[in-house]
Design a protein around this motif. Structure first.
Motif, PDB file in Angstrom:
ATOM      1  N   LEU A  91       0.833  -1.201   0.000  1.00 14.54           N
ATOM      2  CA  LEU A  91       0.000   0.000   0.000  1.00 14.54           C
ATOM      3  C   LEU A  91       0.872   1.258   0.000  1.00 14.54           C
ATOM      4  O   LEU A  91       0.536   2.251  -0.665  1.00 14.54           O
ATOM      5  N   GLN A  92       1.986   1.228   0.723  1.00 13.11           N
ATOM      6  CA  GLN A  92       2.921   2.349   0.685  1.00 13.11           C
ATOM      7  C   GLN A  92       3.366   2.642  -0.745  1.00 13.11           C
ATOM      8  O   GLN A  92       3.349   3.781  -1.208  1.00 13.11           O
ATOM      9  N   GLN A  94       2.001   1.629  -3.605  1.00 12.01           N
ATOM     10  CA  GLN A  94       0.889   1.979  -4.499  1.00 12.01           C
ATOM     11  C   GLN A  94       0.467   3.429  -4.312  1.00 12.01           C
ATOM     12  O   GLN A  94       0.202   4.149  -5.281  1.00 12.01           O
ATOM     13  N   SER A  95       0.415   3.863  -3.062  1.00  9.02           N
ATOM     14  CA  SER A  95      -0.115   5.201  -2.760  1.00  9.02           C
ATOM     15  C   SER A  95       0.972   6.275  -2.712  1.00  9.02           C
ATOM     16  O   SER A  95       0.658   7.459  -2.677  1.00  9.02           O
ATOM     17  N   THR A  97       2.723   7.065  -0.241  1.00  6.58           N
ATOM     18  CA  THR A  97       2.711   7.777   1.030  1.00  6.58           C
ATOM     19  C   THR A  97       4.091   7.734   1.674  1.00  6.58           C
ATOM     20  O   THR A  97       4.859   6.792   1.478  1.00  6.58           O
ATOM     21  N   ASN A 130      -5.251   2.149   4.691  1.00  4.31           N
ATOM     22  CA  ASN A 130      -5.872   3.044   3.711  1.00  4.31           C
ATOM     23  C   ASN A 130      -6.698   4.124   4.421  1.00  4.31           C
ATOM     24  O   ASN A 130      -6.678   5.301   4.038  1.00  4.31           O
ATOM     25  N   THR A 135      -5.102   7.343   2.192  1.00  8.02           N
ATOM     26  CA  THR A 135      -4.535   7.161   0.844  1.00  8.02           C
ATOM     27  C   THR A 135      -5.609   7.071  -0.236  1.00  8.02           C
ATOM     28  O   THR A 135      -5.289   7.080  -1.431  1.00  8.02           O
ATOM     29  N   GLN A 136      -6.871   6.952   0.176  1.00 13.20           N
ATOM     30  CA  GLN A 136      -8.018   7.073  -0.737  1.00 13.20           C
ATOM     31  C   GLN A 136      -7.996   6.067  -1.890  1.00 13.20           C
ATOM     32  O   GLN A 136      -8.438   6.354  -2.996  1.00 13.20           O
ATOM     33  N   GLN A 137      -7.493   4.864  -1.606  1.00 17.75           N
ATOM     34  CA  GLN A 137      -7.578   3.786  -2.593  1.00 17.75           C
ATOM     35  C   GLN A 137      -8.977   3.181  -2.545  1.00 17.75           C
ATOM     36  O   GLN A 137      -9.568   3.028  -1.468  1.00 17.75           O
ATOM     37  N   SER A 141      -9.212  -1.439  -5.884  1.00 22.05           N
ATOM     38  CA  SER A 141      -7.762  -1.297  -5.976  1.00 22.05           C
ATOM     39  C   SER A 141      -7.065  -2.075  -4.858  1.00 22.05           C
ATOM     40  O   SER A 141      -6.051  -2.755  -5.088  1.00 22.05           O
TER      41      SER A 141
END
Length: 299
Positions: A91-92, A94-95, A97, A130, A135-137, A141
């Motif tokens: 997730l880090q 992908q986003s 952040t 999220n 991160t608004q995935q 997704s």
């Protein structure tokens, strides 16, 4: 592996003050047909997922240095190999952040039990971070990210009981009865990879569809192989079948039977308690994770 510099008292205090705690619920495979195999070795499945109101709990606290630190070790699993850590890092990436997280796991689901512990932990990490990192995935997704961690992760991310096809990623939401389940836990941990690689495993069950499954039910193609390999599961099925139609979930080791109310399930659990550990939980079409998240959003 990141070094954990907190002593046990500080860990407890930090975990208790974590701003986000979410459940990682168990699931049952009410049926599991193996209908083929792809060229890359992945098995093609048809399965019916339902959640249980029984869960691990994950606690999350954000970090500003980008580090992902899981403070709860699982025996035999290296920190960086844990699905929780891998999910957080996915997730880090992908986003994009810059945030990290301290994570604590209160483990309740048996390892190697076929009720989705690792996959559920990964999904709760994706959904929870999220929310925490903003991160608004989308759920779609997150489910796509989760699929790279395991075939069961997407259903936990989406949070709805579902008929699944493909390798488990093609999900059709379903509304099922929500009985009480007695889930017995034989004293053995089973490797999914070993069951799926067994030469005796049936891999050509005819393809069906959701309407047929909801009307006629199904079976678990893994059960015969698991019974052959693990006498603990075979003996547990013999015992529980004296009281209820008992079936294997996933590749096991847990077996389950459904009851119309909690008391009946508890009565049987009490009767078998000296021979076989178990727990009782209600089936749920909306997972505990998504109910908890909705409650956070509304409040």
């Amino acid at each position: 592996m990141q070094e954990d510099t907190l002593n046990s008292a500080d860990q407890q205090s930090s975990r208790d003050s974590a701003p986000l705690s979410l459940p990682a619920p168990a699931k049952l495979n009410l049926m599991l047909h193996i209908v083929g195999r792809r060229a890359d070795g992945y098995h093609l499945l048809e399965t019916l997922f339902q959640f249980l109101d029984y869960a691990d709990t994950l606690h999350f606290s954000p970090r500003n240095d980008g580090q992902i630190i899981l403070h709860s070790a699982i025996e035999g699993v290296a920190h960086d190999d844990n699905l929780i850590v891998r999910a957080a890092r996915l997730l880090q990436a992908q986003s994009k952040t810059k945030l990290g997280a301290d994570i604590w796991l209160d483990k309740k689901l048996p390892v190697g039990g076929g009720i989705g512990g690792g996959s559920s932990n990964a999904a709760t990490t994706l959904v929870g971070l999220n929310y925490l990192w903003r991160t608004q995935q989308s759920l779609d997704s997150l489910a796509e990210l989760g699929l790279s961690l395991g075939a069961d992760v997407p259903v936990f991310v989406m949070g709805r009981a579902a008929f699944a096809q493909g390798i488990g990623e093609k999900l059709q939401p379903v509304d099922l009865p929500e009985p009480w389940y007695l889930v017995a836990v034989p004293p053995v941990s089973i490797s999914t990879a070993k069951i799926f690689s067994d030469q005796c495993l049936t891999r050509d069950t005819p393809v069906t569809n959701i309407r047929t499954v909801l009307k006629q039910g199904g079976h678990n193609d893994c059960q015969a192989v698991v019974e052959m390999r693990y006498r603990e599961v075979r003996n547990a099925l013999i015992l529980l079948n004296k009281y209820v139609d008992a079936r294997l979930t996933g590749t096991g080791s847990c077996i389950f039977g459904g009851f119309p109310n909690e008391q009946q399930a508890v009565n049987i659990a009490t009767q078998i308690s000296e021979s076989l550990p178990s727990f009782v939980a209600q089936g749920a079409n909306i997972s505990m994770l998504h109910r908890a998240l909705q409650n956070l959003i509304e409040n």
